[in-house]
Design a protein around this motif. Structure first.
Motif: not given
Length: 165
Positions: A56-58, A74-78, A86-89, A123-124
């Motif tokens: 879940y988002p942090h 944010v969430a980290i996508a593998h 990648l990190m999604f903001l 970061i996307d």
């Protein structure tokens, strides 16, 4: 009292639920959404910060002058086809009282530094095409625009620059 010019950033902890709720309520008001009930927002934040999956988002929280000033969700996508995480903001929000004081820049710098330290390559993020202030902010950071939806990415030199390296 803390120096009003200093921005402190940290990953949110369970004991930050009230601060996170304050920001979530302010964000709803800023975007003219239905007002959030602070007690409900705090209970939800406490749940997010305590027992939900790491998928879940942090939340990164910014504090300025001893007050909670902003958040980044944010969430980290593998890995995908490039084998790079990648990190999604999802959301970057700074309270009105803390705007134009470097809080947003400090939050993105914190995230960029985390990415570099964990081997996360970019970061996307997205923002609405009408949000000119956000578009100018991300342009200043060196984010690239992608596709018809305004889709932005911090990577390479821009990620290093934002991280202060």
């Amino acid at each position: 009292m803390a120096d009003p010019g200093t921005v402190d950033i940290r990953w949110a902890r369970v004991d930050d639920a009230e601060a996170l709720a304050t920001l979530l309520c302010a964000m709803a008001a800023h975007y003219r959404e239905t007002p959030l009930d602070h007690s409900r927002a705090a209970a939800t934040a406490r749940q997010w910060l305590s027992d939900e999956s790491p998928a879940y988002p942090h939340f990164a929280l910014a504090f300025a002058g001893g007050e909670v000033a902003g958040l980044a969700s944010v969430a980290i996508a593998h890995p995908g086809i490039d084998l790079e995480r990648l990190m999604f903001l999802k959301d970057l929000f700074v309270r009105d009282s803390a705007r134009d004081k470097g809080v947003g820049r400090a939050l993105v710098g914190f995230l960029a530094g985390y990415c570099l330290g964990k081997g996360i390559g970019r970061i996307d993020l997205t923002t609405e095409d009408w949000n000119e202030g956000a578009l100018r902010f991300y342009d200043r950071l060196g984010a690239e625009r992608h596709g018809q939806k305004v889709f932005l990415r911090l990577s390479g030199d821009a990620l290093n620059k934002v991280a202060g390296t």
